[in-house]
Scaffold this active site. Structure first.
Site, PDB file in Angstrom:
ATOM      1  N   ASP A 273      11.556 -14.021 -92.429  1.00  0.00           N
ATOM      2  CA  ASP A 273      10.876 -14.620 -90.802  1.00  0.00           C
ATOM      3  C   ASP A 273      12.055 -14.872 -89.978  1.00  0.00           C
ATOM      4  OD1 ASP A 273       8.356 -15.844 -89.417  1.00  0.00           O
ATOM      5  OD2 ASP A 273       9.791 -17.358 -89.564  1.00  0.00           O
TER       6      ASP A 273
ATOM      7  N   GLU B  15       7.888  -9.347 -89.945  1.00  0.00           N
ATOM      8  CA  GLU B  15       6.529  -9.129 -89.080  1.00  0.00           C
ATOM      9  C   GLU B  15       6.671  -7.898 -88.040  1.00  0.00           C
ATOM     10  OE1 GLU B  15       6.029 -13.067 -87.662  1.00  0.00           O
ATOM     11  OE2 GLU B  15       7.888 -13.196 -87.350  1.00  0.00           O
TER      12      GLU B  15
ATOM     13  N   CYS C 280      -1.429 -20.390 -95.757  1.00  0.00           N
ATOM     14  CA  CYS C 280      -0.761 -21.204 -96.776  1.00  0.00           C
ATOM     15  C   CYS C 280      -0.235 -20.097 -97.780  1.00  0.00           C
ATOM     16  CB  CYS C 280      -1.603 -22.250 -97.435  1.00  0.00           C
ATOM     17  SG  CYS C 280      -1.021 -22.953 -98.826  1.00  0.00           S
TER      18      CYS C 280
ATOM     19  N   CYS D  52      -2.211 -21.213-101.569  1.00  0.00           N
ATOM     20  CA  CYS D  52      -3.512 -20.952-101.824  1.00  0.00           C
ATOM     21  C   CYS D  52      -4.026 -19.837-100.873  1.00  0.00           C
ATOM     22  CB  CYS D  52      -4.270 -22.405-101.797  1.00  0.00           C
ATOM     23  SG  CYS D  52      -4.894 -22.968-100.154  1.00  0.00           S
TER      24      CYS D  52
ATOM     25  N   CYS E 180      -0.756 -27.909 -96.025  1.00  0.00           N
ATOM     26  CA  CYS E 180      -1.783 -27.173 -96.202  1.00  0.00           C
ATOM     27  C   CYS E 180      -2.920 -28.560 -96.703  1.00  0.00           C
ATOM     28  CB  CYS E 180      -1.763 -26.264 -97.339  1.00  0.00           C
ATOM     29  SG  CYS E 180      -3.411 -25.659 -97.693  1.00  0.00           S
TER      30      CYS E 180
ATOM     31  N   CYS F  91      -4.802 -27.274-100.114  1.00  0.00           N
ATOM     32  CA  CYS F  91      -4.158 -27.382-101.421  1.00  0.00           C
ATOM     33  C   CYS F  91      -3.211 -28.490-101.723  1.00  0.00           C
ATOM     34  CB  CYS F  91      -3.732 -26.289-102.098  1.00  0.00           C
ATOM     35  SG  CYS F  91      -2.490 -25.467-101.413  1.00  0.00           S
TER      36      CYS F  91
ATOM     37  N   ASP G  21       9.192 -22.047 -91.507  1.00  0.00           N
ATOM     38  CA  ASP G  21       9.620 -20.442 -91.677  1.00  0.00           C
ATOM     39  C   ASP G  21       9.680 -20.134 -93.143  1.00  0.00           C
ATOM     40  OD1 ASP G  21       9.947 -20.652 -88.945  1.00  0.00           O
ATOM     41  OD2 ASP G  21      12.052 -21.436 -89.030  1.00  0.00           O
TER      42      ASP G  21
HETATM   43 ZN   LIG Z   1      -2.730 -24.199 -99.359  1.00  0.00          ZN
END
Ligand SMILES: [Zn+2]
Length: 371
Positions: free
Chosen positions: A134, A226, A279, A282, A298, A301, A308
């Site tokens: 990234d 990306e 995330c 999860c 997150c 979770c 990054d």
């Molecule tokens: Zn998560």
């Protein structure tokens, strides 16, 4: 015969004609739609006072020695850099110099050699490893392997100097476009100094970028990054990302050709892949993520990770799914709506890229084992 004729290499004239031929070809290809990229206009006149002087030698005694470059008509020229590597390859007969281009830039003369070599293709140290990269502004790059490559921030370091130099330029009598006023010699000197300082920043950035891409291509079999557009427009349209943006295209270009050398491959995550908002633990996708949020927290979770690093992990996961051939990305846990999920477009975008990289990825090793 003109008295200066024997002093000049015939390549001096050839270079200009060759460049004209290329320019015309680019123009006509662009007009017929055979050329990618921006439209190319008809070649225009270049003043010798403004153009960057360059000459390309293709025939004659061209050689690179440890400390000198040997050029036709000109003779031996001392090098500032070390030429031993190329000289060694030439002496061993593994490289043949095809041409050398000499150009004048920022007060220096540069010679770049184009050589043909049959050196064996190197293989990535970890051919099965997948790494997500990234690119960012805060850090130059974050790797999914957990590493962070700091941004050297060359520009900020040189900013003071640049400010001083450009102030000096603005206090000299420069050229007047309308009045036709000639610039003073002091303006010329100041302007050259400013150009040099800018050039140094550009060189430092280029150096860091080359070292990073070389290292990635040499170590990992698969590198996931990306999409260029995603980096430029979707994620950030407010900030000075364009600083990193300009080198993003270059980063991708370097990575692609270097991966091809090593028989590795580059996977470009499609532009709708939310690498930052997802995330990595999860798979939940945040609807909104501010750029100022440097850590990813997150809500589903409870994962807390550097922004990054999280994006890099997601990219690596994307690459792994691509390799496994599991098709489109897994639906996210919370069913958060993705703004633009056109499946067809995703497939169209992805396939040409991966197929091409797949080919470059599989062919070179075979050659290597045969040789
Ligand atoms: Zn998560």
């Amino acid at each position: 015969m003109a008295p200066w004729w024997p002093e000049c290499s015939k390549e001096a004239f050839n270079t200009g004609l060759d460049q004209l031929a290329r320019a015309l070809k680019n123009w006509s290809d662009s007009r017929k739609g055979k050329r990618k990229g921006r439209r190319v206009g008809f070649p225009c006149f270049r003043s010798k006072r403004k153009a960057r002087p360059s000459i390309r030698f293709t025939t004659g005694a061209i050689r690179c020695e440890a400390r000198h470059a040997v050029l036709p008509r000109i003779g031996r020229v001392k090098l500032h850099e070390d030429g031993r590597r190329l000289a060694g390859l030439g002496a061993a007969g593994t490289a043949r110099v095809l041409s050398v281009t000499v150009r004048f830039e920022r007060g220096r003369w540069f010679a770049s050699f184009t050589a043909e070599t049959e050196a064996g293709r190197p293989v990535p140290r970890r051919p099965d490893a997948v790494v997500g990269v990234d690119l960012g502004v805060k850090t130059l790059a974050a790797l999914s392997a957990g590493e962070e490559i700091p941004n050297p921030r060359h520009l900020s370091g040189a900013l003071r100097k640049l400010r001083r130099l450009s102030r000096a330029v603005s206090r000299r009598r420069g050229p007047g476009r309308r009045t036709g006023q000639k610039p003073s010699n002091r303006w010329r000197r100041a302007s050259t100094a400013l150009g040099k300082a800018h050039g140094r920043v550009a060189d430092q950035r280029k150096d860091g970028l080359h070292k990073l891409t070389t290292r990635l291509a040499a170590e990992f079999g698969t590198v996931v990054i990306e999409d260029l557009n995603a980096a430029g427009t979707v994620k950030n349209r407010h900030l000075a990302r364009h600083v990193a943006d300009a080198s993003f295209g270059e980063f991708r270009r370097q990575l692609e050709y270097k991966a091809a050398w090593h028989g590795g491959r580059v996977i470009i995550a499609d532009r709708w892949f939310a690498s930052s908002k997802t995330c990595s633990g999860c798979g939940a996708v945040k609807a909104k993520l501010l750029l100022s949020e440097r850590t990813y927290c997150c809500t589903a979770c409870g994962l807390v990770l550097d922004r990054d690093a999280n994006a890099a992990l997601n990219l690596a996961g994307y690459g792994n799914r691509q390799i496994a051939g599991s098709g489109p990305e897994i639906p996210n846990g919370r069913g958060a709506g993705r703004k633009t999920p056109p499946r067809a477009q995703v497939a169209v975008k992805r396939q040409p890229g991966t197929r091409k990289h797949g080919q470059t990825g599989t062919v070179p090793p075979q050659e290597g084992t045969a040789a």
